[in-house]
Design a protein around this motif. Structure first.
Motif, PDB file in Angstrom:
ATOM      1  N   ASP A 142       0.860  -1.221   0.100  1.00  0.00           N
ATOM      2  CA  ASP A 142       0.164  -0.340   0.079  1.00  0.00           C
ATOM      3  C   ASP A 142       1.027   1.162  -0.006  1.00  0.00           C
ATOM      4  N   LEU A 143       0.259   2.017  -0.788  1.00  0.00           N
ATOM      5  CA  LEU A 143       0.815   3.371  -1.585  1.00  0.00           C
ATOM      6  C   LEU A 143       0.391   4.520  -0.731  1.00  0.00           C
ATOM      7  N   ALA A 144       0.633   5.517   0.432  1.00  0.00           N
ATOM      8  CA  ALA A 144      -0.452   6.187   1.237  1.00  0.00           C
ATOM      9  C   ALA A 144       0.800   7.594   1.134  1.00  0.00           C
ATOM     10  N   TRP A 145      -0.531   8.199   0.005  1.00  0.00           N
ATOM     11  CA  TRP A 145       0.036   9.463  -0.913  1.00  0.00           C
ATOM     12  C   TRP A 145      -0.679  10.693  -0.316  1.00  0.00           C
ATOM     13  N   GLN A 146       0.000  11.184  -0.411  1.00  0.00           N
ATOM     14  CA  GLN A 146      -0.336  13.408  -0.237  1.00  0.00           C
ATOM     15  C   GLN A 146       0.322  13.862  -1.573  1.00  0.00           C
ATOM     16  N   ILE A 147      -0.376  15.099  -1.618  1.00  0.00           N
ATOM     17  CA  ILE A 147       0.112  15.812  -2.515  1.00  0.00           C
ATOM     18  C   ILE A 147      -0.321  17.083  -2.299  1.00  0.00           C
ATOM     19  N   GLY A 148       0.509  18.487  -1.376  1.00  0.00           N
ATOM     20  CA  GLY A 148      -0.269  18.764  -1.107  1.00  0.00           C
ATOM     21  C   GLY A 148      -0.871  18.982   0.467  1.00  0.00           C
ATOM     22  N   ASN A 149      -2.059  20.122   1.044  1.00  0.00           N
ATOM     23  CA  ASN A 149      -2.050  19.992   2.088  1.00  0.00           C
ATOM     24  C   ASN A 149      -3.936  19.494   1.878  1.00  0.00           C
ATOM     25  N   ARG A 150      -4.292  19.163   0.252  1.00  0.00           N
ATOM     26  CA  ARG A 150      -5.839  19.080  -0.009  1.00  0.00           C
ATOM     27  C   ARG A 150      -6.202  17.362  -0.529  1.00  0.00           C
ATOM     28  N   TRP A 151      -4.891  17.011  -0.922  1.00  0.00           N
ATOM     29  CA  TRP A 151      -4.925  16.101  -1.514  1.00  0.00           C
ATOM     30  C   TRP A 151      -4.186  14.894  -1.325  1.00  0.00           C
ATOM     31  N   SER A 152      -5.114  13.660  -0.859  1.00  0.00           N
ATOM     32  CA  SER A 152      -4.377  12.005  -1.000  1.00  0.00           C
ATOM     33  C   SER A 152      -5.224  10.983  -0.674  1.00  0.00           C
ATOM     34  N   GLY A 153      -4.663  10.192  -0.739  1.00  0.00           N
ATOM     35  CA  GLY A 153      -4.859   8.697  -0.963  1.00  0.00           C
ATOM     36  C   GLY A 153      -4.119   7.910  -1.327  1.00  0.00           C
ATOM     37  N   HIS A 154      -4.671   6.301  -1.222  1.00  0.00           N
ATOM     38  CA  HIS A 154      -4.203   5.140  -1.182  1.00  0.00           C
ATOM     39  C   HIS A 154      -4.502   4.162  -2.631  1.00  0.00           C
ATOM     40  N   LEU A 155      -3.031   3.611  -3.233  1.00  0.00           N
ATOM     41  CA  LEU A 155      -3.242   2.714  -4.103  1.00  0.00           C
ATOM     42  C   LEU A 155      -2.097   1.499  -4.021  1.00  0.00           C
ATOM     43  N   GLY A 156      -2.840   0.718  -3.684  1.00  0.00           N
ATOM     44  CA  GLY A 156      -2.553  -1.213  -3.691  1.00  0.00           C
ATOM     45  C   GLY A 156      -3.293  -1.912  -4.255  1.00  0.00           C
ATOM     46  N   GLY A 157      -2.248  -3.742  -3.333  1.00  0.00           N
ATOM     47  CA  GLY A 157      -2.731  -4.860  -4.107  1.00  0.00           C
ATOM     48  C   GLY A 157      -2.108  -6.007  -3.178  1.00  0.00           C
ATOM     49  N   SER A 158      -3.296  -6.556  -3.144  1.00  0.00           N
ATOM     50  CA  SER A 158      -2.704  -7.846  -2.805  1.00  0.00           C
ATOM     51  C   SER A 158      -3.334  -9.152  -3.604  1.00  0.00           C
ATOM     52  N   TYR A 159      -2.719 -10.288  -3.325  1.00  0.00           N
ATOM     53  CA  TYR A 159      -2.380 -11.731  -3.790  1.00  0.00           C
ATOM     54  C   TYR A 159      -2.253 -12.722  -2.775  1.00  0.00           C
ATOM     55  N   VAL A 160      -2.944 -13.592  -2.604  1.00  0.00           N
ATOM     56  CA  VAL A 160      -3.603 -14.659  -1.128  1.00  0.00           C
ATOM     57  C   VAL A 160      -3.488 -15.897  -1.975  1.00  0.00           C
ATOM     58  N   GLU A 161      -2.930 -16.634  -1.732  1.00  0.00           N
ATOM     59  CA  GLU A 161      -3.248 -18.189  -2.240  1.00  0.00           C
ATOM     60  C   GLU A 161      -2.841 -19.159  -0.835  1.00  0.00           C
ATOM     61  N   THR A 162      -4.150 -19.255  -0.761  1.00  0.00           N
ATOM     62  CA  THR A 162      -4.618 -20.546   0.255  1.00  0.00           C
ATOM     63  C   THR A 162      -6.126 -21.293  -0.294  1.00  0.00           C
ATOM     64  N   LEU A 163      -4.981 -22.485   1.486  1.00  0.00           N
ATOM     65  CA  LEU A 163      -6.812 -23.303   1.487  1.00  0.00           C
ATOM     66  C   LEU A 163      -8.264 -22.709   2.003  1.00  0.00           C
ATOM     67  N   THR A 164      -9.191 -23.040   0.361  1.00  0.00           N
ATOM     68  CA  THR A 164     -10.827 -22.295   0.485  1.00  0.00           C
ATOM     69  C   THR A 164     -11.134 -23.096   2.105  1.00  0.00           C
ATOM     70  N   PRO A 165     -11.578 -23.108   2.219  1.00  0.00           N
ATOM     71  CA  PRO A 165     -12.648 -23.517   4.041  1.00  0.00           C
ATOM     72  C   PRO A 165     -13.417 -24.417   3.758  1.00  0.00           C
ATOM     73  N   PHE A 166     -13.720 -25.292   4.656  1.00  0.00           N
ATOM     74  CA  PHE A 166     -14.517 -26.555   4.172  1.00  0.00           C
ATOM     75  C   PHE A 166     -15.557 -25.987   4.881  1.00  0.00           C
ATOM     76  N   SER A 167     -16.316 -24.658   5.095  1.00  0.00           N
ATOM     77  CA  SER A 167     -17.811 -24.888   5.914  1.00  0.00           C
ATOM     78  C   SER A 167     -18.730 -24.925   4.946  1.00  0.00           C
ATOM     79  N   ASP A 168     -18.705 -24.748   3.497  1.00  0.00           N
ATOM     80  CA  ASP A 168     -19.454 -24.948   2.869  1.00  0.00           C
ATOM     81  C   ASP A 168     -19.768 -25.789   1.962  1.00  0.00           C
ATOM     82  N   THR A 169     -18.455 -26.617   1.614  1.00  0.00           N
ATOM     83  CA  THR A 169     -17.920 -27.718   0.955  1.00  0.00           C
ATOM     84  C   THR A 169     -17.373 -28.811   1.969  1.00  0.00           C
ATOM     85  N   SER A 170     -17.596 -29.592   1.583  1.00  0.00           N
ATOM     86  CA  SER A 170     -16.287 -30.636   3.088  1.00  0.00           C
ATOM     87  C   SER A 170     -16.407 -31.631   2.487  1.00  0.00           C
TER      88      SER A 170
END
Length: 383
Positions: free
Chosen positions: A91-119
């Motif tokens: 995540d990049l928390a950016w700030q331009i001057g005193n008026r503009w701000s925001g975030h730019l980010g992303g993610s990648y996750v690879e994991t086992l699917t929970p078994f609660s809905d498919t056993s």
């Protein structure tokens, strides 16, 4: 030499490697139903080893943060489920001057699917990719306009589960009033579009699950006092499906949470929600969830912390045919957790957690009655 020493200090302050190992016992790993005949293997033990790095680096008024970790999870009995997990986010928390701000980010996750809905006892890895960008314009000391875009993409390894492969895009615009106390109140308009890549077949009918959801909600962050904070994102939402409009739904939708810390070492939190959610099932893909949770944290000493939580959620599934309107189309899940963490040094942490889960299922949606409980032990070292 002075330049080299400064660079090494900056690196050590920015990059934080860590390793962790965990052990979990679950007496009903696959979430088999209570009516499953005796003789089926229910319990299993899993060992997880992790290695990763955390990054936190300021660039002037910008701040870059991120985590990258890989894991190896092995099971004692269901060894066909063994997998290598991946988890990356930035995540990049950016700030331009005193008026503009925001975030730019992303993610990648690879994991086992929970078994609660498919056993299923077959391995089913779920890959989640997310990209997001937000911007806010503070055109007045007390007023702010903001907007954002988020895309989440889900893919499943198991062929039968690929009916749940989907992209979900969220676009939002809103405005806030910023009080001197630090509280904010505003209004936000959202649109969510869901695109399912593989239509499912239900009762011999090819069912397209693409949908559009429009929302208009109040956004509140109320700093009532130094020990009490309330957050609300709630309002009206309408979900419409491209095909088979009997599934369309509308009404109140949102989430509210509160934190209360009346004592120096004890704090409480509570949350309630009513919102649409995806279901990783072969029969239905969406539900309207109503739930609540409460929790408490006790900092017994500077090194020991205890936690406790209770959670209950009722999911009402989409009706594929109004002829079944007199059949219970909802399930009810209750869970509880107790935990304790011990940090002998700033760089090490040991934790133990006990959990219990119980569900009253819905035959209409293929949701099972089941019970499960277990324990997890974890140790982490940061360098």
């Amino acid at each position: 030499m002075l330049t080299s020493g400064g660079a090494m200090a900056a690196l050590s302050d920015t990059i934080h490697p860590f390793v962790a190992i965990g052990y979990t016992y679950d007496d009903n790993l696959l979430r088999l139903g209570d009516d499953t005949p005796a003789g089926f293997q229910r319990s299993d033990r899993a060992t997880q080893a992790q290695a990763g790095v955390m990054v936190e680096r300021p660039f002037g008024r910008q701040l870059l943060t991120g985590t990258a970790k890989v894991s190896r999870v092995t099971f004692d009995h269901f060894n066909q489920l063994d997998y290598n997990g991946k988890d990356f986010d930035g995540d990049l928390a950016w700030q331009i001057g005193n008026r503009w701000s925001g975030h730019l980010g992303g993610s990648y996750v690879e994991t086992l699917t929970p078994f609660s809905d498919t056993s299923t006892s077959q391995r089913n890895l779920r890959t989640t990719r997310r990209v997001n960008a937000t911007a806010a314009w503070r055109f007045h000391p007390s007023w702010r306009l903001r907007g954002g875009f988020t895309r989440n993409a889900y893919e499943y390894e198991l062929l039968a589960q690929q009916v749940n492969d989907r992209d979900q895009d969220l676009i939002e615009f809103g405005g806030d009033y910023l009080a001197r106390s630090g509280s904010t109140v505003g209004l936000v308009a959202r649109q969510i579009k869901g695109n399912y890549k593989n239509p499912r077949v239900v009762n011999g009918v090819l069912l397209v699950n693409d949908f559009k959801q429009n929302e208009l909600k109040a956004s509140i962050n109320w700093l009532y006092s130094g020990v009490t904070q309330v957050q609300v994102l709630a309002g009206y939402a309408r979900r419409e499906y491209d095909v088979y409009s009997v599934r369309n739904s509308s009404g109140f939708n949102g989430r509210a949470s509160a934190k209360w810390a009346p004592l120096g070492k004890v704090s409480f939190n509570a949350e309630a929600w009513r919102e649409f959610s995806a279901v990783e099932s072969l029969i239905v893909n969406s539900s309207l969830n109503r739930g609540a949770s409460v929790g408490a944290t006790w900092a017994a000493t500077a090194k020991i912390q205890a936690t406790a939580s209770l959670r209950r959620e009722k999911r009402r599934f989409e009706l594929l045919d109004d002829r079944f309107s007199d059949v219970d189309d909802a399930d009810d899940t209750k869970s509880a957790q107790l935990g304790m963490t011990y940090a002998p040094t700033r760089a090490t942490q040991l934790s133990v957690s006990l959990f219990r889960e119980q569900r009253e299922g819905s035959p209409l949606a293929g949701s099972r009655d089941y019970r499960a409980k277990g324990v997890s032990l974890n140790a982490t070292v940061q360098f």
